[in-house]
Scaffold this motif. Structure first.
Motif, short mmCIF file in Angstrom:
data_model
loop_
_atom_site.label_atom_id
_atom_site.label_comp_id
_atom_site.label_asym_id
_atom_site.label_seq_id
_atom_site.Cartn_x
_atom_site.Cartn_y
_atom_site.Cartn_z
N TYR A 37 0.83 -1.21 0.00
CA TYR A 37 0.00 0.00 0.00
C TYR A 37 0.86 1.26 0.00
O TYR A 37 0.48 2.29 -0.57
CB TYR A 37 -0.96 -0.01 1.18
CG TYR A 37 -2.24 -0.75 0.89
CD1 TYR A 37 -3.20 -0.19 0.05
CD2 TYR A 37 -2.47 -2.02 1.40
CE1 TYR A 37 -4.36 -0.88 -0.25
CE2 TYR A 37 -3.63 -2.72 1.10
CZ TYR A 37 -4.58 -2.14 0.26
OH TYR A 37 -5.73 -2.82 -0.04
N SER A 38 2.02 1.18 0.63
CA SER A 38 2.93 2.31 0.60
C SER A 38 3.39 2.59 -0.83
O SER A 38 3.39 3.74 -1.29
CB SER A 38 4.15 2.03 1.49
OG SER A 38 5.08 3.09 1.42
N LEU A 39 3.75 1.53 -1.57
CA LEU A 39 4.21 1.71 -2.95
C LEU A 39 3.08 2.13 -3.89
O LEU A 39 3.33 2.75 -4.92
CB LEU A 39 4.82 0.40 -3.47
CG LEU A 39 6.18 -0.01 -2.92
CD1 LEU A 39 6.68 -1.25 -3.63
CD2 LEU A 39 7.20 1.12 -3.07
N SER A 40 1.83 1.79 -3.54
CA SER A 40 0.70 2.11 -4.41
C SER A 40 0.32 3.59 -4.33
O SER A 40 -0.43 4.09 -5.18
CB SER A 40 -0.50 1.24 -4.06
OG SER A 40 -1.02 1.58 -2.78
N ILE A 41 0.80 4.30 -3.30
CA ILE A 41 0.52 5.73 -3.17
C ILE A 41 1.37 6.49 -4.18
O ILE A 41 2.60 6.33 -4.20
CB ILE A 41 0.80 6.22 -1.74
CG1 ILE A 41 -0.14 5.51 -0.75
CG2 ILE A 41 0.64 7.74 -1.63
CD1 ILE A 41 0.16 5.82 0.70
N PRO A 42 0.76 7.29 -5.07
CA PRO A 42 1.49 7.95 -6.16
C PRO A 42 2.72 8.75 -5.72
O PRO A 42 3.73 8.79 -6.43
CB PRO A 42 0.43 8.87 -6.78
CG PRO A 42 -0.86 8.21 -6.48
CD PRO A 42 -0.68 7.58 -5.12
N SER A 43 2.67 9.37 -4.55
CA SER A 43 3.78 10.22 -4.10
C SER A 43 4.91 9.43 -3.47
O SER A 43 5.94 10.00 -3.11
CB SER A 43 3.27 11.26 -3.10
OG SER A 43 2.71 10.64 -1.96
N SER A 44 4.75 8.12 -3.29
CA SER A 44 5.77 7.32 -2.61
C SER A 44 7.03 7.21 -3.46
O SER A 44 6.98 7.28 -4.69
CB SER A 44 5.23 5.93 -2.29
OG SER A 44 4.99 5.20 -3.48
N MET A 45 8.16 7.03 -2.78
CA MET A 45 9.45 6.89 -3.45
C MET A 45 10.05 5.55 -3.06
O MET A 45 10.31 5.28 -1.88
CB MET A 45 10.38 8.04 -3.06
CG MET A 45 9.81 9.41 -3.40
SD MET A 45 10.90 10.77 -2.93
CE MET A 45 12.23 10.52 -4.10
N ILE A 46 10.28 4.70 -4.06
CA ILE A 46 10.73 3.33 -3.82
C ILE A 46 12.06 3.29 -3.08
O ILE A 46 12.28 2.44 -2.22
CB ILE A 46 10.83 2.55 -5.16
CG1 ILE A 46 11.26 1.10 -4.91
CG2 ILE A 46 11.79 3.24 -6.12
CD1 ILE A 46 10.32 0.28 -4.09
N ALA A 47 12.96 4.24 -3.36
CA ALA A 47 14.26 4.25 -2.70
C ALA A 47 14.11 4.47 -1.20
O ALA A 47 14.77 3.80 -0.39
CB ALA A 47 15.15 5.33 -3.30
N ILE A 48 13.26 5.39 -0.83
CA ILE A 48 13.06 5.69 0.59
C ILE A 48 12.32 4.55 1.28
O ILE A 48 12.66 4.17 2.41
CB ILE A 48 12.32 7.02 0.77
CG1 ILE A 48 13.18 8.16 0.24
CG2 ILE A 48 11.96 7.26 2.23
CD1 ILE A 48 12.55 9.53 0.35
#
Length: 291
Positions: free
Chosen positions: A233-244
């Motif tokens: 769900y964290s990755l599915s949020i458009p503003s999320s950054m995979i590196a962080i």
């Protein structure tokens, strides 16, 4: 919100690693892993059942969609088979940092597979990440754990590599399917694949150690399910950054590390703490370079 979800995922992953150690220590690894896939699939089964009742058979109702998840299941299961075997025989303060180097391998994978270019900060993070692996190998040699000839170390590294492959594959899957759908179906497929794997390996291996029931075994599935849900769900949020997100999740190494220090009284704590610091600094550089 996605940062909070990543932190929740990291904490649950840390407890998950501790539960794995408690479950497989002196126990039948394949049996523990089979029960883990069973409980994990049962936890997610309501998602599949509710979809079927509504006439939705999941993943776009296509064989291609289910085939993609089947591949995901095999990748994750291979990582688990290697990881469970290694964590049984290695100190948590060694197995944890090896596993925590996964974001470094993800970045290298992105470089090789997707042709991404690394900036100075990212290169520094990669170098420190591999330096930490070399440093922990030197510490391990003091405890009779040779990175050259110890098969459990290579299994831990193999589990980390396969975990990195899974992370890169997730980036593809989550652009096509819903997070809850991905987790539910891959959990179910893992259970069936593990059942077949257990039967095959059970006939080929000499290990006849009986499976001992421990309450830590179902807790593996509980904490992993929560960790994965929060992660997807964290990755599915458009503003999320995979590196962080990856950096925060690998911070989970702190939980088993300090459990190994205070509960299991593992050795060479100061040197391992230096290695852990090098690794976390390297991961921080990866985040800074990805902003």
């Amino acid at each position: 919100m996605w940062v909070v979800l990543a932190i929740v995922s990291a904490l649950c992953l840390g407890v998950y690693d501790v539960m794995k150690k408690l479950s497989v220590d002196g126990n039948n690894v394949l049996g523990v892993l089979f029960l883990n896939t069973l409980f994990g699939s049962l936890l997610m089964l309501p998602v599949i059942i509710s979809g079927v009742i509504e006439g939705n058979y999941g993943l776009g109702n296509t064989l291609a969609g289910h085939g993609a998840i089947l591949i995901k299941s095999m990748i994750v299961l291979s990582s688990w088979l290697l990881g469970y075997a290694s964590i049984k025989h290695l100190p948590l303060t060694i197995a944890g940092p090896v596993n925590a180097s996964r974001p470094v391998m993800v970045l290298v994978g992105a470089l090789v597979i997707f042709g991404e270019r690394l900036n100075v900060w990212q290169w520094a993070g990669v170098i420190l990440g591999f330096a930490s692996l070399y440093f922990i190998s030197r510490v391990g040699s003091r405890e009779g754990v040779s990175f050259k000839g110890n098969k459990w170390v290579w299994m831990a590294i193999g589990a980390t590599v396969m975990g990195a492959v899974s992370a890169l594959y997730d980036k593809y899957l989550l652009t096509r399917f819903k997070p809850l759908e991905v987790q539910a179906w891959y959990s179910l497929y893992q259970f069936f694949i593990m059942g077949v794997t257990l039967w095959i390996i059970g006939r080929m291996t000499a290990e006849k150690k009986p499976l001992q029931w421990r309450w830590a075994i179902p807790l593996i599935s509980v904490f992993l399910t929560i960790a994965d849900l929060a992660y997807f769900y964290s990755l599915s949020i458009p503003s999320s950054m995979i590196a962080i997100v990856s950096m925060i999740r690998r911070g989970s190494v702190i939980v088993p590390f300090f459990y190994g220090v205070f509960a299991l009284h593992e050795k060479n704590v100061r040197m391992k703490l230096v290695d852990l610091t090098i690794l976390l600094v390297g991961l921080t550089f990866l985040v800074v370079g990805s902003l």
